[in-house]
Motif scaffolding. Structure first.
Motif, PDB file in Angstrom:
ATOM      1  N   ARG A   1      21.397 -37.524  29.910  1.00  0.00           N
ATOM      2  CA  ARG A   1      19.970 -37.202  30.039  1.00  0.00           C
ATOM      3  C   ARG A   1      19.573 -36.248  28.912  1.00  0.00           C
ATOM      4  N   ALA A   2      20.458 -35.316  28.590  1.00  0.00           N
ATOM      5  CA  ALA A   2      20.158 -34.325  27.541  1.00  0.00           C
ATOM      6  C   ALA A   2      20.291 -34.914  26.132  1.00  0.00           C
ATOM      7  N   LEU A   3      20.939 -36.073  26.028  1.00  0.00           N
ATOM      8  CA  LEU A   3      21.115 -36.697  24.699  1.00  0.00           C
ATOM      9  C   LEU A   3      19.731 -36.994  24.093  1.00  0.00           C
ATOM     10  N   PRO A   4      19.408 -36.401  22.944  1.00  0.00           N
ATOM     11  CA  PRO A   4      18.102 -36.677  22.334  1.00  0.00           C
ATOM     12  C   PRO A   4      18.038 -38.136  21.879  1.00  0.00           C
ATOM     13  N   LYS A   5      17.014 -38.840  22.324  1.00  0.00           N
ATOM     14  CA  LYS A   5      16.954 -40.291  22.083  1.00  0.00           C
ATOM     15  C   LYS A   5      15.521 -40.775  22.188  1.00  0.00           C
ATOM     16  N   ALA A   6      15.300 -41.969  21.647  1.00  0.00           N
ATOM     17  CA  ALA A   6      14.016 -42.648  21.806  1.00  0.00           C
ATOM     18  C   ALA A   6      14.274 -43.932  22.578  1.00  0.00           C
ATOM     19  N   GLU A   7      13.200 -44.502  23.096  1.00  0.00           N
ATOM     20  CA  GLU A   7      13.325 -45.842  23.674  1.00  0.00           C
ATOM     21  C   GLU A   7      12.401 -46.754  22.876  1.00  0.00           C
ATOM     22  N   VAL A   8      12.923 -47.896  22.445  1.00  0.00           N
ATOM     23  CA  VAL A   8      12.139 -48.767  21.557  1.00  0.00           C
ATOM     24  C   VAL A   8      11.866 -50.146  22.151  1.00  0.00           C
ATOM     25  N   HIS A   9      12.374 -50.395  23.339  1.00  0.00           N
ATOM     26  CA  HIS A   9      12.113 -51.693  23.973  1.00  0.00           C
ATOM     27  C   HIS A   9      11.809 -51.457  25.441  1.00  0.00           C
ATOM     28  N   LEU A  10      10.517 -51.297  25.717  1.00  0.00           N
ATOM     29  CA  LEU A  10      10.043 -50.921  27.045  1.00  0.00           C
ATOM     30  C   LEU A  10       8.642 -51.505  27.200  1.00  0.00           C
ATOM     31  N   HIS A  11       8.434 -52.254  28.280  1.00  0.00           N
ATOM     32  CA  HIS A  11       7.117 -52.881  28.495  1.00  0.00           C
ATOM     33  C   HIS A  11       6.318 -52.080  29.512  1.00  0.00           C
ATOM     34  N   LEU A  12       5.056 -51.832  29.184  1.00  0.00           N
ATOM     35  CA  LEU A  12       4.169 -51.192  30.173  1.00  0.00           C
ATOM     36  C   LEU A  12       4.113 -52.051  31.439  1.00  0.00           C
ATOM     37  N   GLU A  13       4.210 -53.357  31.252  1.00  0.00           N
ATOM     38  CA  GLU A  13       4.150 -54.295  32.389  1.00  0.00           C
ATOM     39  C   GLU A  13       5.352 -54.145  33.325  1.00  0.00           C
ATOM     40  N   GLY A  14       6.414 -53.532  32.815  1.00  0.00           N
ATOM     41  CA  GLY A  14       7.651 -53.452  33.595  1.00  0.00           C
ATOM     42  C   GLY A  14       7.853 -52.127  34.289  1.00  0.00           C
ATOM     43  N   CYS A  15       6.767 -51.325  34.373  1.00  0.00           N
ATOM     44  CA  CYS A  15       6.922 -49.958  34.904  1.00  0.00           C
ATOM     45  C   CYS A  15       6.172 -49.735  36.207  1.00  0.00           C
ATOM     46  N   PHE A  16       5.838 -50.797  36.907  1.00  0.00           N
ATOM     47  CA  PHE A  16       5.120 -50.633  38.178  1.00  0.00           C
ATOM     48  C   PHE A  16       6.076 -50.246  39.302  1.00  0.00           C
ATOM     49  N   GLU A  17       5.619 -49.306  40.133  1.00  0.00           N
ATOM     50  CA  GLU A  17       6.358 -48.995  41.360  1.00  0.00           C
ATOM     51  C   GLU A  17       5.860 -49.944  42.448  1.00  0.00           C
ATOM     52  N   ALA A  18       6.780 -50.440  43.277  1.00  0.00           N
ATOM     53  CA  ALA A  18       6.404 -51.384  44.332  1.00  0.00           C
ATOM     54  C   ALA A  18       5.354 -50.785  45.273  1.00  0.00           C
ATOM     55  N   ALA A  19       5.529 -49.497  45.611  1.00  0.00           N
ATOM     56  CA  ALA A  19       4.598 -48.865  46.568  1.00  0.00           C
ATOM     57  C   ALA A  19       3.183 -48.794  45.985  1.00  0.00           C
ATOM     58  N   VAL A  20       3.088 -48.533  44.674  1.00  0.00           N
ATOM     59  CA  VAL A  20       1.767 -48.453  44.037  1.00  0.00           C
ATOM     60  C   VAL A  20       1.112 -49.834  44.038  1.00  0.00           C
ATOM     61  N   LEU A  21       1.901 -50.856  43.721  1.00  0.00           N
ATOM     62  CA  LEU A  21       1.345 -52.223  43.734  1.00  0.00           C
ATOM     63  C   LEU A  21       0.853 -52.591  45.133  1.00  0.00           C
ATOM     64  N   ALA A  22       1.629 -52.201  46.149  1.00  0.00           N
ATOM     65  CA  ALA A  22       1.237 -52.513  47.529  1.00  0.00           C
ATOM     66  C   ALA A  22      -0.082 -51.817  47.865  1.00  0.00           C
ATOM     67  N   GLN A  23      -0.201 -50.572  47.386  1.00  0.00           N
ATOM     68  CA  GLN A  23      -1.431 -49.808  47.650  1.00  0.00           C
ATOM     69  C   GLN A  23      -2.634 -50.466  46.959  1.00  0.00           C
ATOM     70  N   TRP A  24      -2.473 -50.818  45.699  1.00  0.00           N
ATOM     71  CA  TRP A  24      -3.569 -51.460  44.964  1.00  0.00           C
ATOM     72  C   TRP A  24      -3.930 -52.808  45.589  1.00  0.00           C
ATOM     73  N   ALA A  25      -2.904 -53.564  45.981  1.00  0.00           N
ATOM     74  CA  ALA A  25      -3.162 -54.883  46.583  1.00  0.00           C
ATOM     75  C   ALA A  25      -3.969 -54.721  47.873  1.00  0.00           C
ATOM     76  N   ALA A  26      -3.616 -53.712  48.668  1.00  0.00           N
ATOM     77  CA  ALA A  26      -4.350 -53.477  49.925  1.00  0.00           C
ATOM     78  C   ALA A  26      -5.805 -53.127  49.620  1.00  0.00           C
ATOM     79  N   LEU A  27      -6.012 -52.291  48.605  1.00  0.00           N
ATOM     80  CA  LEU A  27      -7.380 -51.905  48.247  1.00  0.00           C
ATOM     81  C   LEU A  27      -8.207 -53.110  47.770  1.00  0.00           C
ATOM     82  N   GLU A  28      -7.528 -54.066  47.144  1.00  0.00           N
ATOM     83  CA  GLU A  28      -8.215 -55.260  46.612  1.00  0.00           C
ATOM     84  C   GLU A  28      -8.289 -56.392  47.635  1.00  0.00           C
ATOM     85  N   GLY A  29      -7.670 -56.180  48.803  1.00  0.00           N
ATOM     86  CA  GLY A  29      -7.610 -57.255  49.796  1.00  0.00           C
ATOM     87  C   GLY A  29      -6.744 -58.420  49.334  1.00  0.00           C
TER      88      GLY A  29
END
Ligand code: ADE
Ligand code: ZN
Length: 343
Positions: A14-42
């Protein structure tokens, strides 16, 4: 040879200084957040929250991205999603990330890229102000898009010149799209002329031919995955000679069925052949990966020493599209970690 990774090892990674170069915004959803948004949208999710992220392969996975991104329909949700991505980076001790965003998945934002960029930038700016890691955006084409759609996107990016955007990317499924290097050559040429860097998904759902095209036709500065280059010794030699870095995601490749196990994964053979490799998470929340976990996996499977960990982290920094100041600071921290001072 398998070695065990201790809690102390994880703290050091964790302390190793590093970058991440292959990461999709689309791949960072939490299941609970998606469930919450889906409920709000019906809207109904296709599976219960507990099994929401079970995928049968890349095609099934990419289809899910449309559903998940479609729920991020307001500027506030998109900004919050970007902010939480930065919290995820901080939890892994990541100093900078190039984040891929593919507008085709974000249905509520179709035809509104400037507004979408503003919403993402608001979340990323807020994160940086709170001391979370900086991010550059790589705006991505989908492999199944047309040449015209590709050049239109590049023209728009060139006109907008948004400071958050560092690169043009292409992702998606090459197995369904076929050999599309020629189709995207013009768009990538224009991106280069507009001062954008270029990163290309290849050698995941395509074989070595996809990687050849990424180099020869698209002028890739970096290749996302690229792992199936291992099937062509001449290509491995070229990648090593030209030091074209690969953004490798071992767990993603296992979960999405490219390789059955870490032992079968070619990251170590590529590294030993002199190819510049970094390790990354691809779609961490959806695929159950973390950056520390990827380093730990390789450390354990391939008995990576501190020198190897340091070399891979160094590649992650130099292969990134971070500005010179960010790179310099991270490399300085990395030198301190190597001597033990950063432990
Ligand atoms: N988009 C998000 N993750 C991807 C992957 N692993 N391959 C291709 N496109 C993607
Ligand atoms: Zn990817």
């Amino acid at each position: 040879m398998q070695t065990s990774v201790t809690t102390t090892d994880l703290a050091r990674l964790r302390a190793l200084p590093k970058a991440e170069v292959h990461l999709h915004l689309e791949g960072c959803f939490e299941a609970a957040v998606l469930a919450q948004w889906a409920a709000l949208e019906g809207r109904t999710l296709p599976r219960p929250v507990e099994t929401l992220f079970q995928f049968s392969g890349l095609a099934d996975f990419l289809e899910f991205l449309d559903l998940a991104c479609g729920l991020a329909s307001t500027p506030q949700r998109l900004a919050e999603h970007c902010y939480s991505l930065c919290q995820r980076l901080a939890a892994d001790g990541t100093g900078y990330a190039d984040v891929i965003v593919n507008p085709t998945h974000w249905h509520a934002w179709q035809g509104r890229l400037p507004q979408m960029l503003e919403a993402m930038d608001a979340g990323l700016r807020a994160a940086e102000q709170d001391g979370l890691p900086p991010v550059g955006l790589c705006i991505s084409l989908l492999r199944t898009q047309s040449a015209q759609a590709a050049t239109e996107l590049v023209e728009l990016l060139s006109a907008l010149k948004h400071p958050r955007v560092v690169a043009l990317s292409v992702d998606g499924n090459e197995a369904t799209a076929g050999r599309t290097g020629p189709r995207f050559a013009e768009a990538f040429k224009r991106a280069a002329n507009a001062g954008l860097r270029r990163t290309v998904h290849a050698g995941e759902s395509s074989g070595p031919e996809g990687v050849w095209d990424a180099v020869n036709l698209l002028g890739a500065d970096r290749i996302d995955h690229g792992v199936r280059a291992i099937e062509d010794p001449a290509l491995v030699a070229l990648l090593a000679e030209k030091q074209i870095p690969l953004g490798i995601c071992p767990s993603s490749n296992r979960v999405l069925g490219v390789y059955p196990s870490i032992e079968a994964h070619p990251v170590e053979r590529l590294r030993l052949a002199g190819v510049a490799v970094s390790v990354n998470t691809d779609d961490p929340a959806l695929l159950g990966a973390s950056l520390v976990g990827e380093y730990a996996l390789c450390q354990s499977a391939f008995a990576w020493t501190d020198d190897t960990l340091k070399a891979v982290a160094r590649t992650s920094i130099t292969a990134s599209f971070a500005n010179a100041d960010i790179q310099r600071a991270l490399l300085q921290d990395l030198a301190a970690w190597a001597t033990g001072a950063g432990d």
